[in-house]
Design an enzyme around this catalytic site. Structure first.
Site, PDB file in Angstrom:
ATOM      1  N   SER A  13       0.208  -1.289  -0.087  1.00  0.00           N
ATOM      2  CA  SER A  13      -0.247  -0.276  -0.247  1.00  0.00           C
ATOM      3  C   SER A  13       0.775   1.036   0.118  1.00  0.00           C
ATOM      4  O   SER A  13       1.791   1.141   0.358  1.00  0.00           O
ATOM      5  CB  SER A  13      -0.953  -0.139   1.438  1.00  0.00           C
TER       6      SER A  13
ATOM      7  N   TYR B 106      -3.246  -0.644  10.151  1.00  0.00           N
ATOM      8  CA  TYR B 106      -3.621  -0.871   8.404  1.00  0.00           C
ATOM      9  C   TYR B 106      -2.033  -0.818   7.976  1.00  0.00           C
ATOM     10  O   TYR B 106      -1.111  -1.503   7.602  1.00  0.00           O
ATOM     11  CB  TYR B 106      -4.651   0.070   8.016  1.00  0.00           C
TER      12      TYR B 106
HETATM   13  P1  NAD Z   1     -12.293  -4.841  -1.298  1.00  0.00           P
HETATM   14  O1  NAD Z   1     -12.505  -4.821  -0.184  1.00  0.00           O
HETATM   15  O2  NAD Z   1     -12.894  -5.011  -2.012  1.00  0.00           O
HETATM   16  O3  NAD Z   1     -11.279  -6.547  -1.454  1.00  0.00           O
HETATM   17  C1  NAD Z   1     -10.935  -6.876  -0.228  1.00  0.00           C
HETATM   18  C2  NAD Z   1     -10.851  -8.767  -0.246  1.00  0.00           C
HETATM   19  O4  NAD Z   1     -10.343  -9.454   0.799  1.00  0.00           O
HETATM   20  C3  NAD Z   1     -12.782  -8.856  -0.335  1.00  0.00           C
HETATM   21  O5  NAD Z   1     -12.391 -10.378  -1.587  1.00  0.00           O
HETATM   22  C4  NAD Z   1     -12.489  -9.813   0.566  1.00  0.00           C
HETATM   23  O6  NAD Z   1     -13.473 -10.639   0.804  1.00  0.00           O
HETATM   24  C5  NAD Z   1     -11.720 -10.326   1.120  1.00  0.00           C
HETATM   25  N1  NAD Z   1     -10.761 -10.287   2.583  1.00  0.00           N
HETATM   26  C6  NAD Z   1     -11.191  -9.948   3.483  1.00  0.00           C
HETATM   27  N2  NAD Z   1     -11.404 -10.360   4.695  1.00  0.00           N
HETATM   28  C7  NAD Z   1     -11.178 -11.383   4.376  1.00  0.00           C
HETATM   29  C8  NAD Z   1     -10.805 -12.648   5.244  1.00  0.00           C
HETATM   30  N3  NAD Z   1     -10.858 -12.634   6.519  1.00  0.00           N
HETATM   31  N4  NAD Z   1     -10.691 -14.352   4.460  1.00  0.00           N
HETATM   32  C9  NAD Z   1     -10.700 -14.093   3.483  1.00  0.00           C
HETATM   33  N5  NAD Z   1     -11.047 -12.982   2.361  1.00  0.00           N
HETATM   34  C10 NAD Z   1     -10.887 -11.806   2.994  1.00  0.00           C
HETATM   35  O7  NAD Z   1     -10.980  -4.419  -1.285  1.00  0.00           O
HETATM   36  P2  NAD Z   1      -9.343  -3.991  -2.437  1.00  0.00           P
HETATM   37  O8  NAD Z   1      -9.107  -2.214  -1.758  1.00  0.00           O
HETATM   38  O9  NAD Z   1      -9.934  -4.520  -3.421  1.00  0.00           O
HETATM   39  O10 NAD Z   1      -8.086  -4.116  -1.698  1.00  0.00           O
HETATM   40  C11 NAD Z   1      -7.660  -5.199  -1.950  1.00  0.00           C
HETATM   41  C12 NAD Z   1      -5.706  -5.418  -1.117  1.00  0.00           C
HETATM   42  O11 NAD Z   1      -5.949  -4.369  -1.568  1.00  0.00           O
HETATM   43  C13 NAD Z   1      -5.869  -5.602  -0.251  1.00  0.00           C
HETATM   44  O12 NAD Z   1      -5.107  -5.899   0.694  1.00  0.00           O
HETATM   45  C14 NAD Z   1      -5.531  -3.671   0.391  1.00  0.00           C
HETATM   46  O13 NAD Z   1      -5.264  -3.358   1.471  1.00  0.00           O
HETATM   47  C15 NAD Z   1      -4.793  -3.446  -1.016  1.00  0.00           C
HETATM   48  N6  NAD Z   1      -4.958  -1.983  -1.178  1.00  0.00           N
HETATM   49  C16 NAD Z   1      -6.073  -1.356  -0.972  1.00  0.00           C
HETATM   50  C17 NAD Z   1      -6.067  -0.473  -2.059  1.00  0.00           C
HETATM   51  C18 NAD Z   1      -7.259   1.119  -2.897  1.00  0.00           C
HETATM   52  O14 NAD Z   1      -7.102   2.074  -2.843  1.00  0.00           O
HETATM   53  N7  NAD Z   1      -7.865  -0.237  -3.175  1.00  0.00           N
HETATM   54  C19 NAD Z   1      -4.613   0.783  -1.884  1.00  0.00           C
HETATM   55  C20 NAD Z   1      -3.320   0.305  -1.338  1.00  0.00           C
HETATM   56  C21 NAD Z   1      -4.034  -0.872  -1.083  1.00  0.00           C
END
Ligand code: NAD
Length: 252
Positions: free
Chosen positions: A144, A157
């Site tokens: 991130s 986080y």
């Molecule tokens: P999102 O909330 O759409 O997806 C998160 C996913 O993680 C979901 O599919 C959910 O089912 C899964 N998940 C959560 N808890 C879980 C558990 N206990 N067991 C199994 N699966 C679980 O969010 P996203 O934005 O797609 O995030 C994906 C990754 O990218 C994450 O690690 C997030 O920290 C990272 N990220 C996102 C952003 C952003 O701007 N969206 C930026 C930097 C990093």
């Protein structure tokens, strides 16, 4: 040149594959030729699996709660049962809890660390063992911008994502000489459920967009090329790297 990025015959495990960035990551790998183990929390990602099968690739859905050791163990067992191997592991599942540090509940801190860090260790260790045995493997951890910065109201986080970079480097050092590359992708501000609260806050949304040189939020589609690169032979000499996919956020 395209053979450098070809994933035909490879098996990829993607956690959190039902929506958001995980869906884009899984589709990108399938478009490059990989078969997929799609790890989902509760709701099965029919949409992701169907899209992958439409590409002529195999998709197996594994339902597991990655906040527990047993959940991580199930992912490993079911992947090996379905495919007999895993060449690529993408640790994408993650959660975020937003409250000021002074009021941040310990249960929120723990919940975030369990999914964002502990599951990354458990899955990397188990699949890593298989990859070492095979002499080949690619692990891509999703970091991130808060791998580099402090953030606001998200202490758990931020701690988890700093730790993801540390773990990426620690595993990379041990496994690079064994044919296993461990790297990370640090997405910038991407339009998914994870950032809905930020995008709904008019002031924060404007402040964020003003700082992104590309002038827009990122999308799941933007993750495809970088993950195929880090999951393929194209990046064989890369190890312990954290690749920013951020529209230039970190250069500002
Ligand atoms: P999102 O909330 O759409 O997806 C998160 C996913 O993680 C979901 O599919 C959910 O089912 C899964 N998940 C959560 N808890 C879980 C558990 N206990 N067991 C199994 N699966 C679980 O969010 P996203 O934005 O797609 O995030 C994906 C990754 O990218 C994450 O690690 C997030 O920290 C990272 N990220 C996102 C952003 C952003 O701007 N969206 C930026 C930097 C990093």
């Amino acid at each position: 040149m395209s053979s450098l990025f070809d994933l035909t015959g490879r098996v990829a495990v993607v956690t959190g594959a039902g929506r958001g960035l995980g869906q884009g990551l899984a589709l990108g790998l399938a478009e490059a030729g990989a078969d997929l183990a799609l790890v989902v929390n509760k709701t099965a990602p029919d949409e992701t699996a169907k899209a992958i099968e439409a590409l002529g690739r195999k998709a197996v859905v594994i339902t597991a709660d990655l906040s527990t050791e047993a959940g991580a163990a199930r992912v490993v067992a079911e992947t090996l049962e379905a495919f007999g191997k895993a060449d690529i592991l993408v640790n994408n599942a993650g959660i975020i809890r937003r409250t000021p540090a002074a009021e941040h509940a310990y249960s929120d801190w723990q919940a975030v660390l369990d999914v964002n860090l502990n599951s990354v260790f458990l899955l990397s260790q188990s699949f890593g063992r298989e990859m070492i045995r095979a002499g080949y493997g690619k692990i891509v951890n999703i970091a991130s911008m808060l791998t580099f910065q402090g953030g606001i109201n998200v202490p758990g986080y931020t701690a988890s994502k700093h730790a993801v970079a540390g773990l990426t480097k620690a595993l990379a050092n041990e496994w690079a000489g064994k044919g296993v590359n461990v790297n990370a992708i640090a997405p910038g501000y991407m339009a998914t459920d994870n950032t809905e609260a930020l995008r709904n806050d008019e002031t924060r949304n404007r402040q964020i967009l003003e700082r992104i040189p590309s002038g827009r939020w990122g999308t799941a589609e933007d993750m495809k090329g970088p993950v195929v690169f880090l999951a393929s032979r194209a990046s064989d000499y890369m190890s312990g790297h954290v690749l920013c996919v951020d529209g230039g956020w970190m250069t500002r």
